[in-house]
Design a protein around this motif. Sequence first.
Motif, PDB file in Angstrom:
ATOM      1  N   ASN A 183      39.129  41.893  42.635  1.00  0.00           N
ATOM      2  CA  ASN A 183      39.986  41.874  41.440  1.00  0.00           C
ATOM      3  C   ASN A 183      40.902  43.092  41.514  1.00  0.00           C
ATOM      4  N   ASP A 184      42.196  42.816  41.676  1.00  0.00           N
ATOM      5  CA  ASP A 184      43.145  43.927  41.809  1.00  0.00           C
ATOM      6  C   ASP A 184      44.102  44.036  40.617  1.00  0.00           C
ATOM      7  N   TRP A 185      43.688  43.450  39.468  1.00  0.00           N
ATOM      8  CA  TRP A 185      44.603  43.486  38.326  1.00  0.00           C
ATOM      9  C   TRP A 185      43.978  44.000  37.027  1.00  0.00           C
ATOM     10  N   ASP A 186      42.595  43.979  36.897  1.00  0.00           N
ATOM     11  CA  ASP A 186      42.001  44.393  35.621  1.00  0.00           C
ATOM     12  C   ASP A 186      41.962  45.913  35.507  1.00  0.00           C
ATOM     13  N   VAL A 187      41.363  46.399  34.437  1.00  0.00           N
ATOM     14  CA  VAL A 187      41.345  47.832  34.147  1.00  0.00           C
ATOM     15  C   VAL A 187      40.625  48.618  35.235  1.00  0.00           C
ATOM     16  N   ASN A 188      39.593  48.003  35.820  1.00  0.00           N
ATOM     17  CA  ASN A 188      38.881  48.703  36.888  1.00  0.00           C
ATOM     18  C   ASN A 188      39.797  48.910  38.090  1.00  0.00           C
ATOM     19  N   ALA A 189      40.604  47.890  38.387  1.00  0.00           N
ATOM     20  CA  ALA A 189      41.547  48.007  39.498  1.00  0.00           C
ATOM     21  C   ALA A 189      42.585  49.073  39.192  1.00  0.00           C
ATOM     22  N   VAL A 190      43.043  49.086  37.952  1.00  0.00           N
ATOM     23  CA  VAL A 190      44.022  50.086  37.536  1.00  0.00           C
ATOM     24  C   VAL A 190      43.437  51.484  37.699  1.00  0.00           C
ATOM     25  N   ASN A 191      42.137  51.625  37.413  1.00  0.00           N
ATOM     26  CA  ASN A 191      41.473  52.928  37.522  1.00  0.00           C
ATOM     27  C   ASN A 191      41.071  53.268  38.954  1.00  0.00           C
ATOM     28  N   GLY A 192      41.385  52.356  39.895  1.00  0.00           N
ATOM     29  CA  GLY A 192      41.130  52.620  41.310  1.00  0.00           C
ATOM     30  C   GLY A 192      39.741  52.228  41.791  1.00  0.00           C
ATOM     31  N   PRO A 194      38.242  48.738  41.926  1.00  0.00           N
ATOM     32  CA  PRO A 194      38.277  47.298  41.698  1.00  0.00           C
ATOM     33  C   PRO A 194      36.898  46.647  41.874  1.00  0.00           C
TER      34      PRO A 194
END
Length: 246
Positions: A183-192, A194
């Motif tokens: 998953n490269d789009w949710d908040v975890n991905a945003v936080n680096g 994923p």
Amino acid sequence: MSVSSISGRLRRLNKTQKLSAAGISAVAAAALSLSLVPGNADAETEPQAISAAPVVFTSAAGAPQAKTIQSSLIEQHSTAEQLVKAADAAKAKKAHAVKEKAEAVSKAKAKKAKKAKAKKAAAKRGHQAASRSESRTPAFSNNLDGWIKESLAIMKSKGIPGTYDGLHRNIIRESSGNPKAINDWDVNAVNGVPSKGLLQIIKPTFDAYHVGGTPHDQYDPVANITASANYAADKYGSIDNVDSAY
């Protein structure tokens, strides 16, 4: 001296003894005859009256020498008998030693064969035990069904709750069964950090709940399932209780 040489000497010695004994007997008989015949036997033509005086027997001139020869022969015969007995004893001792050596060699071979047989039997038992162990170890297929079943076996050994249905249902929702999903789009991905793998778990959570005995790799199917199930059991009681993002 060999036994055959001694036996030959004895045969020759016995023959000599017989001849000597015969000669001695002849000499003794001649001496006795001479002592009984009067000195004027040839001149007398009429029978003579038997004298009442005792007759004195005198030994022939060769009698002492004959006794010496006979004594020497007896002594030689005794010595020969002793030699034969000694040779027989030596022969018997040698035969006994040969027999003991043969028995020792036979026992050593039997012991070696017994040890080799025991070693072979032990190896066979070990091989059979390993084969039975392998036969008891389930073989899991390299697909979603196999990954879930292998994960459940590990979870059971570690005391982690969860069922096939609970795992399968959440896997399909999270990754559609793709172990390389990310998953490269949710908040975890945003936080680096994923979410990755079958149950979309982030790296810090995977590291914290990783189950020993599985690869330390988020993309490994079994490692991902067991770590996620371990996390869900800690937060929700069981993966079966999870019906949405967790």
